[in-house]
Design an enzyme around this catalytic site. Sequence first.
Site, mmCIF file in Angstrom:
data_model
loop_
_atom_site.group_PDB
_atom_site.id
_atom_site.type_symbol
_atom_site.label_atom_id
_atom_site.label_comp_id
_atom_site.label_asym_id
_atom_site.label_seq_id
_atom_site.Cartn_x
_atom_site.Cartn_y
_atom_site.Cartn_z
ATOM 1 N N ASP A 180 9.483 -16.659 -8.475
ATOM 2 C CA ASP A 180 9.883 -15.480 -8.652
ATOM 3 C C ASP A 180 11.712 -15.275 -8.845
ATOM 4 O O ASP A 180 11.749 -15.747 -9.109
ATOM 5 C CB ASP A 180 10.281 -15.738 -6.936
ATOM 6 C CG ASP A 180 10.641 -14.670 -6.507
ATOM 7 O OD1 ASP A 180 11.328 -13.869 -6.776
ATOM 8 O OD2 ASP A 180 10.605 -14.592 -5.368
ATOM 9 N N ALA A 240 -1.612 -12.656 1.159
ATOM 10 C CA ALA A 240 -0.128 -12.246 0.464
ATOM 11 C C ALA A 240 -1.004 -10.333 0.706
ATOM 12 O O ALA A 240 -1.456 -10.088 1.840
ATOM 13 C CB ALA A 240 0.066 -11.836 -0.338
ATOM 14 N N ARG A 241 -1.924 -10.243 -0.541
ATOM 15 C CA ARG A 241 -2.460 -8.917 -0.615
ATOM 16 C C ARG A 241 -3.422 -9.056 -1.624
ATOM 17 O O ARG A 241 -3.315 -9.235 -3.430
ATOM 18 C CB ARG A 241 -1.585 -7.340 -0.540
ATOM 19 C CG ARG A 241 -0.398 -6.871 -0.208
ATOM 20 C CD ARG A 241 -1.316 -6.274 1.164
ATOM 21 N NE ARG A 241 -0.270 -5.950 2.450
ATOM 22 C CZ ARG A 241 -0.321 -6.858 3.567
ATOM 23 N NH1 ARG A 241 -0.643 -7.718 3.678
ATOM 24 N NH2 ARG A 241 0.516 -5.829 4.450
ATOM 25 N N GLU A 270 -10.726 -4.629 1.715
ATOM 26 C CA GLU A 270 -10.959 -4.719 2.827
ATOM 27 C C GLU A 270 -11.953 -4.506 4.263
ATOM 28 O O GLU A 270 -11.325 -3.296 4.463
ATOM 29 C CB GLU A 270 -10.026 -5.457 3.646
ATOM 30 C CG GLU A 270 -8.898 -6.638 3.252
ATOM 31 C CD GLU A 270 -7.827 -7.286 3.763
ATOM 32 O OE1 GLU A 270 -7.240 -6.265 4.311
ATOM 33 O OE2 GLU A 270 -6.887 -8.225 2.817
ATOM 34 N N HIS A 289 -8.470 -11.277 7.631
ATOM 35 C CA HIS A 289 -6.827 -10.956 7.666
ATOM 36 C C HIS A 289 -6.023 -11.282 8.861
ATOM 37 O O HIS A 289 -5.351 -10.915 9.917
ATOM 38 C CB HIS A 289 -7.318 -9.722 7.769
ATOM 39 C CG HIS A 289 -5.512 -8.933 7.124
ATOM 40 N ND1 HIS A 289 -5.118 -7.911 5.613
ATOM 41 C CD2 HIS A 289 -4.411 -9.461 6.887
ATOM 42 C CE1 HIS A 289 -3.947 -7.566 5.824
ATOM 43 N NE2 HIS A 289 -3.447 -8.482 6.508
ATOM 44 N N ILE A 290 -6.557 -12.468 9.391
ATOM 45 C CA ILE A 290 -5.739 -13.024 10.753
ATOM 46 C C ILE A 290 -5.170 -13.806 10.333
ATOM 47 O O ILE A 290 -4.344 -14.396 11.629
ATOM 48 C CB ILE A 290 -7.054 -13.546 11.164
ATOM 49 C CG1 ILE A 290 -7.253 -14.849 11.057
ATOM 50 C CG2 ILE A 290 -8.078 -12.918 12.019
ATOM 51 C CD1 ILE A 290 -8.035 -16.152 11.272
#
Length: 331
Positions: A180, A240-241, A270, A289-290
């Site tokens: 990070d 995340a994405r 998605e 995406h749960i």
Amino acid sequence: MKAIIIMDDVFTHRVYPDYLIKELKEDIEFVSKPLTNDELLKNLDILSEVDFIFSGWGGPKFEKDVLDAAPNLKMVFYGAGTIKNIVTNTFWEKGIRITTANAANAIAVSEYTLAAIIFGLKNALTMNQQLNDTKTYPEPGKRNIRGAFKVKIGLISLGAIARELLKLFENFDFEVIAYDPFITQEEADRLGVVLVDLDTLFKESDVVSLHTPLLDSTRGMIRKKHFLSMKGNTTFINTARGAVVNEEEMIEALRERKDISAYLDVVYPEPPKKSSPLYEMKNVFLTPHIAGSEGNEVTRMGDLMVKEFKAYLAGEKLKYEVNKEDYERMA
């Protein structure tokens, strides 16, 4: 003081159930029943005396027309996750404040991630496939199971979800490394993680968990080379994405490295195209995406917003308020 709830009516009474509405009514007057965004846009005048907006999924985007209709608006309480798609420059220019239930949503995502980590370390995906294919149990000692003890977990980005995950790790004997670029060494020491570069994280980790926000600078940052550098029988998790990963390259790598298990709750687009190989790949565990708040979990977000409102009334510092600088780094 006057308020209104504006969000998708599918979620309104799950995020803000009656007992929370009752609690809010002790201090504020609601100018109408909860509205959907479409209902609001047909009657913007209803915002003329509103001091506070409680919202969530499907709520309004705070563009000029909405904000001009709400001259008294002081604060938005957003009972959902990211505010990236609802806040505008005009919002910040008008000095309106906003707090979000992103931290509450992070709890649900971190719990999903921990489950995926445990499954990955148990080699559960491969074990399931082998059992279905052979109808026999693999012999003990030949199952390629690392187990959840004295293993190295790599976290990419140390935002709200990763920090919730670190709390859950307190019950485990994990070594945690992280990438990070926004975290100082002092902060890393406080969190109990070792900072490394991205390449090192992939090479050394038994499990890699991605928590990076989707920004122009992070789009497609995870490449084929990263997957190919992973140790044997390791796990990759993405909550995340999807677009943070170069998906075409990931698929190529996972085809070459069938010993890597990928737990993907997010992809891009998605859902995946109907022709996507992800549906058929035996080393991919795909969920729709749960990981974020579902079912009873969504009420936790409304509960947090009511707590933030009470803190606001008491003149206390809000724990989850987002300023413009925070906003620009959000997913």
